[in-house]
Design a protein around this motif. Structure first.
Motif, short mmCIF file in Angstrom:
data_model
loop_
_atom_site.label_atom_id
_atom_site.label_comp_id
_atom_site.label_asym_id
_atom_site.label_seq_id
_atom_site.Cartn_x
_atom_site.Cartn_y
_atom_site.Cartn_z
N GLN A 197 0.82 -1.22 0.00
CA GLN A 197 0.00 0.00 0.00
C GLN A 197 0.85 1.26 0.00
O GLN A 197 0.38 2.31 -0.46
N GLN A 251 -2.58 -2.11 -5.29
CA GLN A 251 -3.13 -1.46 -4.11
C GLN A 251 -2.26 -0.31 -3.62
O GLN A 251 -2.48 0.22 -2.53
N SER A 256 -1.11 3.16 -2.80
CA SER A 256 -1.77 4.47 -2.64
C SER A 256 -0.80 5.58 -2.25
O SER A 256 -1.13 6.75 -2.39
N THR A 257 0.40 5.23 -1.78
CA THR A 257 1.38 6.23 -1.35
C THR A 257 2.73 5.88 -1.95
O THR A 257 3.19 4.74 -1.83
N LEU A 294 -4.38 4.91 -9.40
CA LEU A 294 -4.87 4.67 -8.05
C LEU A 294 -4.05 5.37 -6.97
O LEU A 294 -4.38 5.27 -5.78
N GLN A 346 -2.73 8.03 -4.40
CA GLN A 346 -3.38 9.13 -3.69
C GLN A 346 -2.38 10.12 -3.12
O GLN A 346 -2.70 11.31 -2.98
N GLN A 401 -6.79 10.01 -8.88
CA GLN A 401 -7.07 9.84 -7.46
C GLN A 401 -6.07 10.59 -6.57
O GLN A 401 -6.16 10.50 -5.34
#
Length: 677
Positions: A110, A136, A138-139, A158, A160, A241
């Motif tokens: 993640q 998955q 996100s960072t 995806l 963020q 996103q």
């Protein structure tokens, strides 16, 4: 128990140490105890450390919390998520190992932090397409050495949160850019009053001109896209996103509106230390929902309103440490939700009226630099801060004005804190009129020599007044007559010799800093109190009223006060002795008159003071009665001595008379002698 090879264990420890150092480099917040780390040694590559960590402990999350912590609201609670995420911290050393390392990462990762630990001469390239298997993720954080290159060949749909430091960002030739048919200027209608055809008479007129740009060749949109491809300008189009984007020290000197096009979810953008010299028109119109924007530590020399056009939801703007020299109505576009603007460390000399007419919701404004002084003045009855009717904090360092007059701060009806420093020779009548909500006024280090008696007229809610380190020789009588709520007055570091007798009659005064002044001590200072002049305000303490269940029902913060003898004021006419020593031991000023003999209801310190005064007075009376007794005894002794000497003289005279009588012949013998004759 799983045992790790020695080489792998050393690499794990190195990665953990580097991660701790990098986290300390970011702004620090109050950290909670770090939860127990779970190492995923089975599927983690050799040069990486995999663990489960709270998201709010990541550097990018801590940076967002630091940027928004002063706002006081819980607007960004999404960055304080308590759940744990799967994090991998990897060391990148050689180009050949990079792709193999990324392929070996767990696909359910993640958050990923890539650290290039090689020398600045060693180049290393990472493609965004190599991160696509991490479905998955996100960072993403990439930290390089200045020669590390991130090639944006495919968007990360995806992702963020992205953080890039000392990384060269470039777009690949095969990156598909958006095909728009029109520029953002086609839908933008705002123009400042000076650019309108019919200028209203109420609009202030002043001489303000920019250098005309050279003729620009108009090219077609297709040619423009080709130019962008040739320049390899990075583009984050397709990162739909993305919520947080931080690009620091990445040599991103030029901005274009297509760079952030399509980032409708982007809330926080930071472009610090990129040597940006100018903001191109509509540079951020692709991210219209920005809440915070930081352009600090760049080289921006001119601010034109089209550069920030379209940011109608912006709340925090940081332009500190740039090269801005003036502000006018051409500087800012409408920013209806802007709450905080930081313009410190800019050589701004002039602020023309109308500058902040489009920032009606601003609460906090910071200006000033040590190199250039900012002139405070009015323009044809227009103030420099008009329309900032909701401003609560105004801080300006290194200001200059011969006289702070009425009208400079016109319209600041909601201001609660005003901090000024620089060169202000005098403060005139009603200089702060209209500031009915002002609670803290800091005019320290301003060189003020003259202060009008009515300078604070109307400022009835003032709680803290700081006039320290100026050139004041006297405080006008009645200066604080309207300030019945004042708790702290700082006058240290001036040229004061006396104070009005009514100064210590303020009902809520807790601290009066009077040291570092050449006081001429006299009995007029008999009402000075060491509990006020020697006091230091400490940190605030929370005090709560609890209900029947022991839960806090009502809480408030109360400041604590401590005594410091080093702050005692001293007498210039008594060789620098303490004021209270001189009053007590050298002047012997009369004790204050007590109309009632009872001390009931007085504080304990007052009772002790009255008791000591009574003892001193009793000792004085005893000394007086003893001296009178000694005088009476002395007079009695003198009288007795006089009586003894008188009796002695009488006895001597009687004795001499008897001896004379005995020496003379008797009367019968005299008669016989006469008969014989």
């Amino acid at each position: 128990m799983i045992s790790l090879p020695p080489i792998r264990l050393i690499k794990v420890l190195i990665v953990l140490l580097l991660r701790c150092k990098l986290q300390l480099a970011l702004p620090q917040l109050e950290l909670q105890p770090e939860p127990q780390v779970e190492l995923d040694v089975m599927s983690c590559p050799v040069s990486c450390v995999c663990q489960y960590a709270p998201f709010n402990e990541l550097p990018i999350a801590r940076w967002v919390n630091h940027m928004t912590s002063e706002e006081g609201a819980d607007s960004y609670t999404e960055y304080l998520m308590p759940n744990h995420i799967k994090l991998a911290t990897c060391l990148l050393q050689e180009q050949g190992e990079t792709q193999a390392l990324l392929n070996a990462l767990p696909i359910d990762l993640q958050a990923l932090i890539l650290l290039h630990t090689g020398s600045s001469a060693s180049q290393l390239t990472v493609n965004t397409s190599s991160l696509h298997p991490l479905t998955q993720l996100s960072t993403l954080e990439v930290r390089g050495t200045g020669s590390t290159m991130l090639i944006i060949d495919e968007p990360l749909e995806l992702l963020q949160h992205a953080n890039f430091e000392q990384v060269i960002l470039q777009a690949s030739d095969r990156l598909q850019r958006p095909t728009h048919s029109k520029l953002p200027s086609d839908d933008y209608e705002y123009k400042p009053p000076s650019e309108l055809d019919g200028i209203n008479e109420a609009t202030p007129r002043y001489k303000l001109q920019f250098e005309t740009d050279t003729a620009i060749e108009i090219v077609s949109y297709e040619q423009h896209v080709e130019l962008l491809k040739q320049s390899r300008m990075p583009s984050f189009c397709g990162w739909g996103q993305l919520e947080v984007l931080r690009i620091h020290n990445c040599q991103l000197s030029e901005l274009h509106w297509q760079m952030f096009d399509g980032l409708t979810q982007l809330h926080h953008l930071s472009l610090e230390r990129n040597n940006i010299a100018e903001l191109q028109p509509f540079a951020f119109t692709g991210a219209l929902h920005l809440r915070s924007l930081s352009l600090a530590h760049n080289a921006i020399g001119r601010l034109y309103y089209l550069g920030l056009a379209g940011l109608l939801e912006l709340e925090t703007l940081n332009l500190a440490d740039n090269r801005l020299e003036l502000l006018s109505e051409l500087s800012f576009p409408p920013l209806p939700r802007l709450e905080k603007a930081d313009l410190r460390q800019n050589p701004i000399m002039y602020i023309y009226p109308g500058t902040f007419w489009v920032m009606n919701n601003t609460r906090e404004l910071h200006l000033g630099t040590e190199s250039v002084a900012l002139e405070l003045r009015t323009y044809n009855n227009y103030g420099q801060f008009d329309s900032l009717q909701k401003l609560r904090l105004l801080s300006i360092s290194n200001v200059t004005t011969p006289s702070l007059e009425q009208g400079v701060f016109k319209g600041l009806h909601s201001l609660e804190q005003l901090n000024l420093s620089g060169s202000i020779e005098s403060v005139q009548l009603d200089a702060f009129s209209g500031m009915q909500q002002l609670r803290e006024l800091d005019l320290s280090h301003c060189g003020i020599a003259e202060l009008s008696m009515d300078a604070l007229l109307g400022v009835k809610r003032l709680e803290q007044l700081n006039l320290a380190h100026n050139n004041l020789r006297h405080v006008p009588s009645g200066l604080l007559d309207d300030q019945q709520q004042v708790e702290m007055v700082q006058l240290q570091g001036n040229q004061l010799s006396t104070l009005p007798t009514s100064f210590f009659r303020l009902p809520r005064l807790r601290v009066a800093r009077l040291n570092q002044n050449p006081w001429q001590c006299s009995c007029d200072m008999a009402n000075w109190l060491p509990r006020l002049t020697n006091a230091v305000r400490g940190p605030s303490v929370e005090r709560c009223v609890h209900d029947i269940n022991g839960e806090p029902a009502l809480c408030r913060h109360v400041f604590s006060y401590e005594l410091d003898k080093n702050l005692v004021p001293r007498c210039a006419n008594y060789n620098g002795r303490s004021v209270y020593y001189v009053l007590r031991r050298q002047l012997y000023c009369d004790a204050p008159l007590i109309l009632a003999g009872s001390t009931r209801g007085l504080p304990h310190w007052r009772k002790l003071q009255l008791k000591m005064q009574q003892q001193q007075q009793q000792r004085g009376n005893n000394k007086g009665s003893n001296s009178k007794k000694r005088q009476r005894k002395h007079k009695a002794r003198l009288a007795q001595r006089n009586r003894l000497s008188l009796l002695r003289r009488q006895q001597q005279q009687e004795q001499m008379q008897q001896e004379l009588d005995a020496s003379l012949p008797q009367s019968n013998d005299i008669m016989e002698m006469s008969n014989e004759i």
